[in-house]
Design a protein around this motif. Structure first.
Motif, PDB file in Angstrom:
ATOM      1  N   ASP A   1       0.843  -1.199   0.000  1.00 55.69           N
ATOM      2  CA  ASP A   1       0.000   0.000   0.000  1.00 55.69           C
ATOM      3  C   ASP A   1       0.879   1.249   0.000  1.00 55.69           C
ATOM      4  OD1 ASP A   1       0.475   1.057   2.652  1.00 55.69           O
ATOM      5  OD2 ASP A   1      -0.969  -0.354   3.493  1.00 55.69           O
TER       6      ASP A   1
ATOM      7  N   ASP B   1      -9.403  -2.663   3.183  1.00 51.94           N
ATOM      8  CA  ASP B   1     -10.543  -3.420   2.673  1.00 51.94           C
ATOM      9  C   ASP B   1     -10.535  -3.383   1.149  1.00 51.94           C
ATOM     10  OD1 ASP B   1     -11.319  -3.938   5.281  1.00 51.94           O
ATOM     11  OD2 ASP B   1     -12.526  -2.120   5.387  1.00 51.94           O
TER      12      ASP B   1
ATOM     13  N   GLY C   1      -3.276  -6.796   6.402  1.00 49.03           N
ATOM     14  CA  GLY C   1      -4.135  -7.816   5.810  1.00 49.03           C
ATOM     15  C   GLY C   1      -4.661  -7.392   4.450  1.00 49.03           C
ATOM     16  N   SER C   2      -4.869  -6.097   4.261  1.00 48.15           N
ATOM     17  CA  SER C   2      -5.448  -5.643   2.991  1.00 48.15           C
ATOM     18  C   SER C   2      -4.507  -5.922   1.825  1.00 48.15           C
ATOM     19  CB  SER C   2      -5.774  -4.148   3.063  1.00 48.15           C
ATOM     20  OG  SER C   2      -6.761  -3.935   4.040  1.00 48.15           O
TER      21      SER C   2
ATOM     22  N   ASP D   1      -4.163  -9.837   1.431  1.00 47.55           N
ATOM     23  CA  ASP D   1      -5.388 -10.444   0.878  1.00 47.55           C
ATOM     24  C   ASP D   1      -5.574 -10.086  -0.597  1.00 47.55           C
ATOM     25  OD1 ASP D   1      -5.925 -11.541   3.290  1.00 47.55           O
ATOM     26  OD2 ASP D   1      -7.915 -10.661   3.524  1.00 47.55           O
TER      27      ASP D   1
ATOM     28  N   THR E   1       2.857  -6.493   8.014  1.00 44.62           N
ATOM     29  CA  THR E   1       3.375  -5.316   8.725  1.00 44.62           C
ATOM     30  C   THR E   1       2.390  -4.866   9.808  1.00 44.62           C
ATOM     31  OG1 THR E   1       2.370  -3.772   7.166  1.00 44.62           O
ATOM     32  CG2 THR E   1       4.615  -4.526   6.659  1.00 44.62           C
ATOM     33  N   THR E   2       1.307  -5.611   9.980  1.00 47.07           N
ATOM     34  CA  THR E   2       0.443  -5.440  11.147  1.00 47.07           C
ATOM     35  C   THR E   2       0.400  -6.797  11.849  1.00 47.07           C
ATOM     36  OG1 THR E   2      -1.543  -6.061   9.899  1.00 47.07           O
ATOM     37  CG2 THR E   2      -1.086  -3.701  10.099  1.00 47.07           C
TER      38      THR E   2
ATOM     39  N   THR F   1      -3.076 -18.248   6.210  1.00 48.91           N
ATOM     40  CA  THR F   1      -4.442 -18.757   6.040  1.00 48.91           C
ATOM     41  C   THR F   1      -4.845 -18.919   4.573  1.00 48.91           C
ATOM     42  OG1 THR F   1      -5.691 -16.671   5.912  1.00 48.91           O
ATOM     43  CG2 THR F   1      -5.128 -17.471   8.119  1.00 48.91           C
TER      44      THR F   1
ATOM     45  N   PHE G   1      -7.609 -17.846   3.463  1.00 46.63           N
ATOM     46  CA  PHE G   1      -8.687 -16.871   3.284  1.00 46.63           C
ATOM     47  C   PHE G   1      -8.155 -15.587   2.641  1.00 46.63           C
ATOM     48  CE2 PHE G   1      -9.954 -19.449   6.816  1.00 46.63           C
ATOM     49  CZ  PHE G   1     -11.333 -19.536   6.752  1.00 46.63           C
TER      50      PHE G   1
ATOM     51  N   LEU H   1       9.175  -4.474  11.329  1.00 47.52           N
ATOM     52  CA  LEU H   1       8.184  -3.899  10.417  1.00 47.52           C
ATOM     53  C   LEU H   1       6.911  -3.448  11.140  1.00 47.52           C
ATOM     54  CD1 LEU H   1       8.472  -6.428   7.445  1.00 47.52           C
ATOM     55  CD2 LEU H   1       9.512  -4.163   7.616  1.00 47.52           C
TER      56      LEU H   1
ATOM     57  N   SER I   1       6.199   0.625  13.699  1.00 52.45           N
ATOM     58  CA  SER I   1       5.596   1.917  13.362  1.00 52.45           C
ATOM     59  C   SER I   1       4.066   1.896  13.402  1.00 52.45           C
ATOM     60  CB  SER I   1       6.048   2.316  11.959  1.00 52.45           C
ATOM     61  OG  SER I   1       5.753   1.266  11.058  1.00 52.45           O
TER      62      SER I   1
END
Ligand code: NAD
Length: 379
Positions: free
Chosen positions: A33, A65, A92-93, A96, A122-123, A131, A133, A163, A166
């Motif tokens: 991102d 999302d 996750g965004s 995914d 990074t989260t 996963t 998913f 990572l 921050s």
């Protein structure tokens, strides 16, 4: 009979990112991102790929999302660039979206099926690095679509604690509560087994012990590492046995009300535990399997659990105390929503939540009315 297998190779520890130094002579597509790219984290990846006959291309258009359109744009680039390795670095965004891009690209061009997938979270939240998913958003209809397939499983996950330093306190709180929800839902899933329980119990203990420390001091690397590992452990647990209605409802409400995924899960967590445990009217002899599991989770987390009722109550109180420490909103009103907005959406929410794939493994199958009551109580 059930088969348990772990396909994703996991790299942990100091300098885990150095795994990337071993990549030689590959065509690498990097999905991320804009913040991750601007912050220099993408450069941490590319600096390890340079001067080894590697070629790479960066796609940094991921938004939280991720919508279907962004996935489609990434698929187009994959078709043109024809990568042999896909690296997703971000929350996750980003991961995914990259999972969905790879899956759709291979469906369109089966010759790309050997493309390797490396996920670098990074989260510390979704566990998506281990996963099968991927959650993609239909922005027109305000619906999140969970895609589920073993083809989505990353080949490798790199957990590098530096990572996540921050991540700001609010996102640390949201994503950390996502981990807790994954672990608790996997623990009471109708498919839970001793293996998933082991991962889930450890994840819950780590979150209770270390999430407040991460929130207070993002540079506390010991705490950050523990929570990063908890995220992955919870991912391994729910990937094995599924989730429950906490996630079914959160998928719908998150897309409808634009509330971050982990925050929506946190709002629902204690009402869903109360609903699943169904304590009202139960005698000592008739506690449900889920009620006993919640009490067991309290016991292994060192909370008072002299009997099932005490165990469940202390688990609920401890979660509420944690949310207060993390200064999380405690209602949909506190998230800025108007009452009419919630009331008018109730029927659609319950309808969609019942159809969500996570509902099947919830310990109690709710009615439309019961889901509406849970959501209405959140206001
Ligand atoms: P995210 O990826 O949407 O990121 C949230 C924000 O955090 C973004 O602005 C991002 O730029 C920022 N961010 C990311 N890393 C950062 C860092 N190191 N420092 C500072 N800022 C950083 O958030 P998320 O919670 O990781 O992912 C949420 C998405 O994952 C949702 O779409 C949710 O539905 C999905 N999800 C997927 C699974 C799964 O198994 N696939 C499970 C749970 C949730």
């Amino acid at each position: 009979m059930e088969e348990i297998s772990f396909r994703t190779k996991i790299f942990i520890g100091e300098h885990a990112l150095d795994r990337l130094n071993q990549i030689i002579a590959e065509r690498i597509f990097i999905v991320t991102d804009p913040y991750i790219e601007k912050s220099g984290m993408t450069a941490e990846v590319t600096s390890r790929l340079q001067s080894k006959d590697n070629e790479y291309q960066i796609f940094s258009d991921i938004v939280p999302d991720p919508p279907i359109e962004t996935v489609a744009a990434g698929v187009k680039v994959i078709q043109e660039f024809n990568p042999s390795v896909l690296i997703a670095i971000g929350g996750g965004s980003a991961i995914d979206a990259a999972k969905a891009m790879k899956d759709f690209a291979i469906r369109l061009s089966p010759q790309q099926k050997d493309m390797k997938f490396i996920a670098i979270p990074t989260t510390s939240g979704t566990g998506t690095e281990v996963t099968s998913f991927s959650v993609i958003t239909d922005e027109v209809n305000h619906v999140k679509h969970p895609l589920v397939s073993d083809a989505l499983l990353p080949d490798e996950a790199i957990l590098d604690t530096h990572l996540v330093k921050s991540v700001p306190p609010t996102i640390t709180a949201d994503t950390g509560m996502d981990v807790l929800t994954h672990a608790i839902e996997a623990y009471v899933s109708t498919k839970a087994n001793d293996f998933s329980d082991a991962f889930a119990e450890k994840a819950v203990q780590l979150i209770f012990d270390y999430l407040p420390r991460c929130y207070k001091d993002g540079n506390d690397l010991v705490a950050r590492e523990k929570v990063h590992h908890a995220s992955c452990l919870a991912g391994l647990a729910f990937n094995m046995v599924g989730l429950g209605i906490n996630h079914s409802i959160a998928h719908v409400c998150g897309a409808q009300f634009h509330i971050p995924h982990g925050r929506m899960n946190a709002l629902l967590l204690t009402p869903v535990i109360e609903y699943n445990a169904g304590l009202q009217g139960l005698t000592h002899q008739s506690f449900s399997a889920a009620a006993k599991k919640y009490a067991q989770l309290a016991r292994v987390s060192g909370l008072p659990a002299a009997n099932v009722r005490v165990g469940i109550n202390s688990l609920i109180q401890h979660i509420n105390q944690l949310k207060r420490e993390l200064r999380m909103p405690t209602s949909l009103r506190a998230c800025g929503l108007k009452k009419e907005q919630v009331i008018s959406a109730l029927a659609a929410i319950s309808e969609a939540a019942l159809k969500d794939g996570c509902t099947a493994t919830n310990p109690r199958i709710p009615t439309n009315k019961e889901i509406e009551t849970i959501v209405e109580r959140l206001y």
